[in-house]
Enzyme design. Structure first.
Site, PDB file in Angstrom:
ATOM      1  N   THR A 383      28.120  42.369  67.932  1.00  0.00           N
ATOM      2  CA  THR A 383      29.630  40.653  67.914  1.00  0.00           C
ATOM      3  C   THR A 383      28.844  39.788  68.195  1.00  0.00           C
ATOM      4  O   THR A 383      27.755  40.054  68.917  1.00  0.00           O
ATOM      5  CB  THR A 383      31.204  41.043  68.212  1.00  0.00           C
ATOM      6  OG1 THR A 383      31.213  43.074  67.821  1.00  0.00           O
ATOM      7  CG2 THR A 383      32.063  40.853  68.266  1.00  0.00           C
ATOM      8  N   GLY A 475      30.531  43.504  72.012  1.00  0.00           N
ATOM      9  CA  GLY A 475      30.123  44.076  72.696  1.00  0.00           C
ATOM     10  C   GLY A 475      31.305  45.235  72.642  1.00  0.00           C
ATOM     11  O   GLY A 475      31.505  47.121  73.493  1.00  0.00           O
ATOM     12  N   GLY A 476      31.861  45.537  71.484  1.00  0.00           N
ATOM     13  CA  GLY A 476      32.637  46.639  70.869  1.00  0.00           C
ATOM     14  C   GLY A 476      34.137  46.339  72.137  1.00  0.00           C
ATOM     15  O   GLY A 476      34.323  46.014  72.370  1.00  0.00           O
TER      16      GLY A 476
END
Ligand code: GLY
Length: 573
Positions: A383, A475-476
């Site tokens: 992301t 970073g999810g």
């Protein structure tokens, strides 16, 4: 300095030597802990070329919305691992007059999507089906979000905002070492996901730093977006190529799915923090805003400043707050258009106070005592986030994603753009963790046309009703705790923006029940103390890649890119 001199006046020779040494430091040394300082505008993003595109737009008289659109499209070329035209984007903005808003350009499940689409006949999850290949793809939303945002808030002509990305795609640009390595390590997945030779796979030799990469086909798609707006992507030739790609790979996205996609304006979530501050963030279908605000509310009750940065008590307490917030995330959060998310309850300070009463200052609470779930390691943390401010003080915080590194790895034949693998952000089966180890249930189950839950947390902080900080990260599931720590680093640990971004980080998300700790973050004594409280600590290379901006008391902006964790750049003028 004057105060220090007065205090030390009659004291030791040693103290005088210290003062002299500080005063004689070169200016560059004294300033090295500050990021990029700028007066008129700033763009902090994961790639210097994209930041430069944004700054040029500001210089040409564009506002922060214009620079956001231009930077977004530039990232779709120069940062294909997460920048995109076939993924999602969340934007939170604050205009200088204090107006706030957000747009949700999240992907949604295709109209043929259904709850069990990733399960075999026995009801077990089919490995990697929601991660690699055509079925993993959600109906993209980021381009429509940009179109809508520009319509409402932009100043310059649309075509002028897309042209720099087209030029980058046609003229090519040099790969950094990290980018070359990342392409090389994805080679086999690219080959597996694509039945034709894609130009990102090099058979003669591995990619090297300095190699020039072109995106000629992507340039053509961008030209169509430049000339036809949303129809340049969701209809016509691009949609034809997209759907043809789907048919080849047994994907299920149709032309109607593309044509029907609509980004949605949503009201941001916000909460005050310690009287002076207000935290503004992304509402559902992001879990990030609500979780961040819950963490900030929990933090109000603890003296982190007194305990100190990365002190064992600080880490323990933040971990315990995070444990509870992520358990709420797994149970209560999903697409608000399909599931009644209890936003008011989750953001009620009394609820969070009560929920945190079980925190024991000497002992961790096992996650099973909060609620049960399975564990698996976090596998991907991609992301990208960027932050933009202009000279009027308008601020845009935007996070955009393909989910995994290069998304589903599928590149649309003839279109040259990568497709997301965002379907994995749904709870593909209740209680079974996704690639981030996050579990979910009913709230985030797959339904046709539903948006999958996200952790993207583009955020803005106000101080005394004025702009203070623009912040976010990839970073999810680790996005939320990264953004939380950066804000706390500035407000509580009184770091500069650059120091706050550079500082080591850690993460806990309820399940798996362990603390991910960046290497070198803590002394052995802190580690031993945390272990004696029951915490399990796993070391990890890096958490997040923050791009943030702070407004300083003198009105200057300080931009900070995550220089040790990425190739990003904060550029201003
Ligand atoms: N795909 C990452 C997120 O949306 O949280």
């Amino acid at each position: 300095m004057l105060y220090l001199v007065i205090m030390l006046k009659k004291y030791t020779l040693f103290a005088w030597v210290l003062v002299f040494a500080v005063a004689c430091q070169p200016i560059s040394k004294q300033l090295e802990n500050r990021g990029t300082l700028a007066k008129n505008g700033l763009v902090s993003s994961a790639h210097p070329l994209a930041s430069q595109v944004g700054v040029e737009i500001l210089k040409k008289g564009g506002n922060a919305a214009d620079a956001t659109v231009a930077t977004f499209f530039a990232l779709s070329v120069v940062y294909p691992r997460a920048g995109n035209i076939a993924g999602s984007a969340f934007v939170v903005y604050r205009l200088d007059n204090g107006d706030i808003g957000s747009i949700d350009g999240r992907e949604k499940a295709p109209s043929k999507g259904h709850r069990d689409m990733f399960l075999d006949k026995d009801g077990n999850v089919i490995k990697d089906l929601s991660l690699i290949g055509h079925l993993a793809v959600g109906v993209p939303g980021s381009v429509d979000a940009m179109v809508e945002m520009h319509k409402k808030l932009g100043k310059l002509a649309w075509k002028d905002l897309i042209q720099p990305a087209i030029d980058l795609a046609n003229n090519g640009f040099k790969l950094t070492k990290r980018e070359a390595e990342s392409l090389n390590s994805t080679k086999e997945s690219f080959k597996k996901a694509n039945r034709y030779p894609i130009h990102l796979v090099r058979e003669d030799r591995p990619w090297q730093e300095g190699d020039i990469v072109f995106y000629k086909e992507l340039a053509k798609v961008l030209e169509r977006i430049r000339d036809n707006g949303r129809d340049g992507f969701y209809k016509g030739e691009t949609a034809d190529l997209f759907v043809r790609e789907m048919e080849k790979g047994k994907g299920i996205i149709t032309k109607e799915d593309l044509a029907n996609y609509k980004a949605i304006w949503r009201t941001p979530v916000k909460t005050p923090y310690k009287k002076d501050y207000q935290i503004i963030s992304m509402p559902p279908p992001s879990s990030g805003g609500i979780a961040l605000l819950q963490l900030m509310q929990g933090t109000e009750n603890y003296p982190f400043r007194k305990w100190g940065f990365l002190n064992s008590q600080t880490i323990h307490t933040m971990t315990e707050l995070e444990r509870r917030v992520y358990a709420d995330r797994a149970t209560h959060l999903g697409d608000p258009d399909f599931y009644k998310v209890p936003v008011e309850m989750l953001l009620n300070p009394a609820y969070n106070k009560k929920r945190n009463e079980s925190i024991n200052s000497n002992q961790k609470t096992p996650s099973t005592a909060i609620k049960e779930g399975n564990v698996r390691a976090i596998e991907s943390v991609e992301t990208t986030h960027f932050s933009v401010v202009d000279k009027e003080g308008n601020a845009f915080s935007i996070t955009t994603t393909l989910n995994g590194n290069f998304g589903s790895k599928v590149m649309v034949e003839g279109g040259g753009f990568l497709l997301n693998n965002e379907m994995d952000d749904f709870s593909v089966k209740a209680g079974v963790p996704n690639q981030f180890g996050a579990v979910g249930g009913e709230a985030n189950a797959i339904e046709a046309n539903k948006r999958m839950l996200s952790s993207m947390t583009p955020s803005i902080v106000e101080k005394n009703n004025d702009l203070f900080m623009v912040v976010g990260s990839p970073g999810g599931t680790t996005i939320i705790t990264t953004v939380y720590q950066v804000i706390i680093n500035v407000i509580e640990h009184q770091m500069t923006m650059q120091q706050a971004v550079n500082a080591k980080r850690f993460h806990h998300q309820w399940q798996p029940d362990l603390i991910l700790m960046e290497k070198g973050a803590i002394a052995d004594s802190v580690k031993i103390r945390l272990q004696s409280m029951g915490h399990v600590i796993n070391e990890i290379g890096g958490l997040g890649k923050v791009d943030a901006i702070l407004r300083l008391p003198n009105g200057m902006y300080e931009g900070a890119s995550d220089l040790t964790r990425s190739d990003g750049a904060a550029l201003g003028y």
